[in-house]
Design an enzyme around this catalytic site. Structure first.
Site, mmCIF file in Angstrom:
data_model
loop_
_atom_site.group_PDB
_atom_site.id
_atom_site.type_symbol
_atom_site.label_atom_id
_atom_site.label_comp_id
_atom_site.label_asym_id
_atom_site.label_seq_id
_atom_site.Cartn_x
_atom_site.Cartn_y
_atom_site.Cartn_z
ATOM 1 N N ARG A 227 0.846 -1.193 0.000
ATOM 2 C CA ARG A 227 0.000 0.000 0.000
ATOM 3 C C ARG A 227 0.881 1.242 0.000
ATOM 4 N NH1 ARG A 227 -3.600 -2.606 -1.619
ATOM 5 N NH2 ARG A 227 -5.644 -3.005 -0.683
ATOM 6 N N HIS A 275 -0.079 0.176 -10.194
ATOM 7 C CA HIS A 275 -0.867 -0.719 -9.344
ATOM 8 C C HIS A 275 -1.340 -1.934 -10.135
ATOM 9 C CE1 HIS A 275 -3.431 -0.702 -5.446
ATOM 10 N NE2 HIS A 275 -3.151 -1.946 -5.815
#
Length: 312
Positions: A227, A275
């Site tokens: 993250r 991502h």
């Protein structure tokens, strides 16, 4: 009663998820979409992909939430989320395999010194660098959950000396497993390449900071696939500037998409990925999610239940 599909999805994504969920939907179940007319009082189950804060609280009879993502930190940060609501993470072998592949690619990218060769190519410089074998390189993996354990095993299979850290004791074949504060310090101090696959919790937020970078062996590489909230961006830039960190492979960011003006885009010692390390594949995730829904309906134990106290 209804099953709700809700999340931070665009129209095309909703359509794809709907198609695959309907293919596995048990007889007698009705699927409703958040953006279409439906009766909130009829919804007992929600299939979610980072639903906007406050939305799940609008369903008075909601009894079970199945995430379509592996991570649930954004959902758990919703101040209006009913606190006693059972929530399950997605554990999908396809997603696990994808994350293992990306971790292996990132580590090999750094291990084989491809960033250095890219810089040499830009200057038309022909220079062969000393290259240790994988068995001579120490790799540390932070986080030994489903994804971290798979990544650690994959790296070990290639031949790297792999250490893994988790909050509680774990056993992973081929991996030196560490836990606790002392184990954390040991892993970081030895990791020539550090891979972060920790869950994002209040305890792990900002873990990739100046203090951690200073404890790494000088010139270590960093791979963050977990993250963006784990990384203190200014501290990484300073560590790269000083040479304490040689290169960073980053797949996740505090703001996504990463703004075009962000310093990471043009930094010669940062590789930016949008991502893509591992994302839920609707064709497999839908089947796994609905298998858990069937367990809920029949009163059987649910798989991959989230512990709100731990944050994952």
């Amino acid at each position: 009663m209804s099953i709700l599909l809700i999340g931070s999805l665009d129209a095309e994504e909703y359509a794809e998820w709907r198609q695959h969920i309907l293919a596995h939907l048990p007889a007698g179940e009705e699927l409703v979409l958040a953006g279409e007319p439906h009766d909130p009082a009829a919804v007992e189950v929600a299939l979610v992909a980072n639903p906007p804060h406050g939305t799940l609280a609008r369903y008075p009879r909601l009894g079970f939430v199945q995430s379509l993502w592996a991570g649930v930190d954004r959902m758990l940060s919703d101040p209006e989320l009913p606190r006693k609501l059972p929530i399950a993470r997605l554990v999908d072998p396809a997603l696990t395999q994808a994350m293992m592949e990306c971790a292996l690619a990132g580590v090999l990218f750094l291990h084989r010194q491809l960033p250095a060769y890219a810089r040499q190519q830009a200057g038309a410089e022909w220079r062969q660098l000393s290259q240790p074998l994988a068995s001579q390189r120490r790799v540390g993996v932070l986080g030994l959950g489903e994804l971290g354990s798979a990544a650690a095993r994959g790296l070990s299979t290639v031949g790297f000396k792999v250490s893994g850290w988790s909050r509680s004791s774990r056993e992973v074949a081929g991996v030196s497993c560490l836990s606790g504060a002392e184990g954390f310090d040991r892993l970081v101090s030895e990791a020539e390449i550090l891979v972060n696959l920790l869950p994002l919790t209040p305890q792990t937020a900002n873990v990739l900071d100046a203090k951690l970078f200073a404890r790494l062996p000088r010139g270590a590489g960093v791979v963050n696939l977990a993250r963006g909230g784990h990384l203190v961006e200014e501290d990484l830039l300073a560590a790269l500037e000083s040479g304490q960190v040689s290169h960073a492979v980053l797949d996740v960011f505090r703001q996504e998409p990463l703004p075009a003006s962000h310093a990471f885009w043009q930094h010669p010692r940062i590789t930016v990925l949008p991502h893509v390390a591992a994302y839920s594949e609707p064709s497999t995730a839908s089947r796994i999610a609905l298998e858990n829904v069937a367990r809920f309906r029949s009163g059987q134990p649910l798989t991959a239940l989230v512990d709100p106290g731990r944050g994952y």
